[in-house]
Design a protein around this motif. Sequence first.
Motif, PDB file in Angstrom:
ATOM      1  N   TYR A 102     -39.970  78.264  27.486  1.00 13.52           N
ATOM      2  CA  TYR A 102     -39.967  76.982  26.773  1.00 13.52           C
ATOM      3  C   TYR A 102     -38.977  76.032  27.443  1.00 13.52           C
ATOM      4  O   TYR A 102     -37.943  76.459  27.967  1.00 13.52           O
ATOM      5  CB  TYR A 102     -39.565  77.175  25.312  1.00 13.52           C
ATOM      6  CG  TYR A 102     -40.566  77.971  24.519  1.00 13.52           C
ATOM      7  CD1 TYR A 102     -41.788  77.404  24.162  1.00 13.52           C
ATOM      8  CD2 TYR A 102     -40.294  79.274  24.142  1.00 13.52           C
ATOM      9  CE1 TYR A 102     -42.712  78.124  23.427  1.00 13.52           C
ATOM     10  CE2 TYR A 102     -41.215  80.006  23.409  1.00 13.52           C
ATOM     11  CZ  TYR A 102     -42.426  79.425  23.052  1.00 13.52           C
ATOM     12  OH  TYR A 102     -43.336  80.132  22.340  1.00 13.52           O
ATOM     13  N   CYS A 103     -39.312  74.771  27.387  1.00 18.16           N
ATOM     14  CA  CYS A 103     -38.507  73.713  28.007  1.00 18.16           C
ATOM     15  C   CYS A 103     -37.077  73.703  27.446  1.00 18.16           C
ATOM     16  O   CYS A 103     -36.871  73.579  26.240  1.00 18.16           O
ATOM     17  CB  CYS A 103     -39.164  72.355  27.748  1.00 18.16           C
ATOM     18  SG  CYS A 103     -38.216  70.958  28.393  1.00 18.16           S
ATOM     19  N   LEU A 104     -36.128  73.835  28.353  1.00 12.86           N
ATOM     20  CA  LEU A 104     -34.707  73.831  27.995  1.00 12.86           C
ATOM     21  C   LEU A 104     -34.301  72.498  27.367  1.00 12.86           C
ATOM     22  O   LEU A 104     -33.610  72.425  26.358  1.00 12.86           O
ATOM     23  CB  LEU A 104     -33.891  74.081  29.270  1.00 12.86           C
ATOM     24  CG  LEU A 104     -32.377  74.063  29.173  1.00 12.86           C
ATOM     25  CD1 LEU A 104     -31.872  75.420  28.739  1.00 12.86           C
ATOM     26  CD2 LEU A 104     -31.773  73.673  30.500  1.00 12.86           C
ATOM     27  N   ARG A 105     -34.762  71.446  28.004  1.00 11.33           N
ATOM     28  CA  ARG A 105     -34.383  70.100  27.581  1.00 11.33           C
ATOM     29  C   ARG A 105     -34.917  69.777  26.181  1.00 11.33           C
ATOM     30  O   ARG A 105     -34.193  69.250  25.331  1.00 11.33           O
ATOM     31  CB  ARG A 105     -34.952  69.109  28.597  1.00 11.33           C
ATOM     32  CG  ARG A 105     -34.401  67.728  28.475  1.00 11.33           C
ATOM     33  CD  ARG A 105     -35.108  66.881  29.518  1.00 11.33           C
ATOM     34  NE  ARG A 105     -34.524  65.567  29.582  1.00 11.33           N
ATOM     35  CZ  ARG A 105     -35.128  64.543  30.165  1.00 11.33           C
ATOM     36  NH1 ARG A 105     -36.304  64.726  30.742  1.00 11.33           N
ATOM     37  NH2 ARG A 105     -34.562  63.371  30.192  1.00 11.33           N
ATOM     38  N   CYS A 106     -36.196  70.109  25.940  1.00  8.11           N
ATOM     39  CA  CYS A 106     -36.793  69.814  24.629  1.00  8.11           C
ATOM     40  C   CYS A 106     -36.149  70.659  23.526  1.00  8.11           C
ATOM     41  O   CYS A 106     -35.949  70.183  22.410  1.00  8.11           O
ATOM     42  CB  CYS A 106     -38.300  70.050  24.652  1.00  8.11           C
ATOM     43  SG  CYS A 106     -39.194  68.752  25.507  1.00  8.11           S
ATOM     44  N   TRP A 107     -35.826  71.905  23.855  1.00 10.34           N
ATOM     45  CA  TRP A 107     -35.227  72.762  22.829  1.00 10.34           C
ATOM     46  C   TRP A 107     -33.813  72.308  22.511  1.00 10.34           C
ATOM     47  O   TRP A 107     -33.447  72.177  21.348  1.00 10.34           O
ATOM     48  CB  TRP A 107     -35.235  74.231  23.271  1.00 10.34           C
ATOM     49  CG  TRP A 107     -34.650  75.115  22.229  1.00 10.34           C
ATOM     50  CD1 TRP A 107     -33.457  75.746  22.269  1.00 10.34           C
ATOM     51  CD2 TRP A 107     -35.228  75.410  20.953  1.00 10.34           C
ATOM     52  NE1 TRP A 107     -33.244  76.428  21.100  1.00 10.34           N
ATOM     53  CE2 TRP A 107     -34.307  76.241  20.269  1.00 10.34           C
ATOM     54  CE3 TRP A 107     -36.413  75.052  20.322  1.00 10.34           C
ATOM     55  CZ2 TRP A 107     -34.548  76.711  18.996  1.00 10.34           C
ATOM     56  CZ3 TRP A 107     -36.651  75.523  19.040  1.00 10.34           C
ATOM     57  CH2 TRP A 107     -35.725  76.345  18.393  1.00 10.34           C
ATOM     58  N   VAL A 127     -43.435  72.278  34.929  1.00  9.84           N
ATOM     59  CA  VAL A 127     -43.221  70.990  34.278  1.00  9.84           C
ATOM     60  C   VAL A 127     -43.380  71.132  32.770  1.00  9.84           C
ATOM     61  O   VAL A 127     -44.223  71.893  32.293  1.00  9.84           O
ATOM     62  CB  VAL A 127     -44.259  69.949  34.788  1.00  9.84           C
ATOM     63  CG1 VAL A 127     -43.975  68.575  34.201  1.00  9.84           C
ATOM     64  CG2 VAL A 127     -44.259  69.887  36.300  1.00  9.84           C
ATOM     65  N   CYS A 128     -42.577  70.373  32.033  1.00 12.00           N
ATOM     66  CA  CYS A 128     -42.780  70.266  30.585  1.00 12.00           C
ATOM     67  C   CYS A 128     -43.747  69.109  30.356  1.00 12.00           C
ATOM     68  O   CYS A 128     -43.484  67.981  30.782  1.00 12.00           O
ATOM     69  CB  CYS A 128     -41.457  69.987  29.884  1.00 12.00           C
ATOM     70  SG  CYS A 128     -41.653  69.586  28.143  1.00 12.00           S
ATOM     71  N   ALA A 129     -44.873  69.414  29.691  1.00  9.68           N
ATOM     72  CA  ALA A 129     -45.887  68.384  29.470  1.00  9.68           C
ATOM     73  C   ALA A 129     -45.389  67.310  28.504  1.00  9.68           C
ATOM     74  O   ALA A 129     -45.880  66.184  28.503  1.00  9.68           O
ATOM     75  CB  ALA A 129     -47.169  69.024  28.944  1.00  9.68           C
ATOM     76  N   ALA A 130     -44.402  67.642  27.684  1.00 12.11           N
ATOM     77  CA  ALA A 130     -43.918  66.674  26.684  1.00 12.11           C
ATOM     78  C   ALA A 130     -42.902  65.707  27.283  1.00 12.11           C
ATOM     79  O   ALA A 130     -43.069  64.491  27.193  1.00 12.11           O
ATOM     80  CB  ALA A 130     -43.313  67.416  25.502  1.00 12.11           C
ATOM     81  N   CYS A 131     -41.834  66.241  27.909  1.00 15.46           N
ATOM     82  CA  CYS A 131     -40.769  65.350  28.392  1.00 15.46           C
ATOM     83  C   CYS A 131     -40.875  65.078  29.889  1.00 15.46           C
ATOM     84  O   CYS A 131     -40.194  64.199  30.413  1.00 15.46           O
ATOM     85  CB  CYS A 131     -39.394  65.913  28.045  1.00 15.46           C
ATOM     86  SG  CYS A 131     -38.897  67.328  29.051  1.00 15.46           S
ATOM     87  N   GLY A 132     -41.723  65.854  30.583  1.00 12.92           N
ATOM     88  CA  GLY A 132     -41.925  65.610  32.010  1.00 12.92           C
ATOM     89  C   GLY A 132     -40.836  66.195  32.896  1.00 12.92           C
ATOM     90  O   GLY A 132     -40.854  65.995  34.108  1.00 12.92           O
TER      91      GLY A 132
HETATM   92 ZN   LIG Z   1     -39.481  69.188  27.665  1.00 12.92          ZN
END
Ligand SMILES: [Zn+2]
Length: 151
Positions: A102-107, A127-132
Amino acid sequence: MPDLAAVATALSSLKTATDIAKFLRETDLSLERAELKLKLADLIGALADTKIELVEVQEALVDKDRRIKELEAAFESKDTLVREYDAFYAVGEGGKPIGVAYCLRCWEGEHKKRQLVEDHKDFRIRVCAACGHRYDNNRTQDHPVPTNSAQ
Ligand SMILES: [Zn+2]
């Protein structure tokens, strides 16, 4: 706080409406018909403003409820994630990371679990599809989920 400002504005409009209604009640019937109509128009206007402002307050409350639910969900699942290198994972036996990355940044930023996908142009990048946000594939590997896992 824009929500508190909306409440204050609604209360102000309501006070205006109340003041006009009090004025009409306390004024003797000698009030000119034209003046009466003007005051009634003001009253209706103040009530309409109040209504619009209360709708804004209602929308803000709905937004807050949604955000609280998201945070509750994130809070519940917080202990079930573990960090490894540049990603978060579900926790397997002995606290080891399992499953998808899971995306580190989004979490860390929004408490949202968002899976990383491979960049279709560069297999070394995920790539994280949400934050890019882009990650090194070597630092965000998926882990196999044990077949005997209770998940
Ligand atoms: Zn993300």
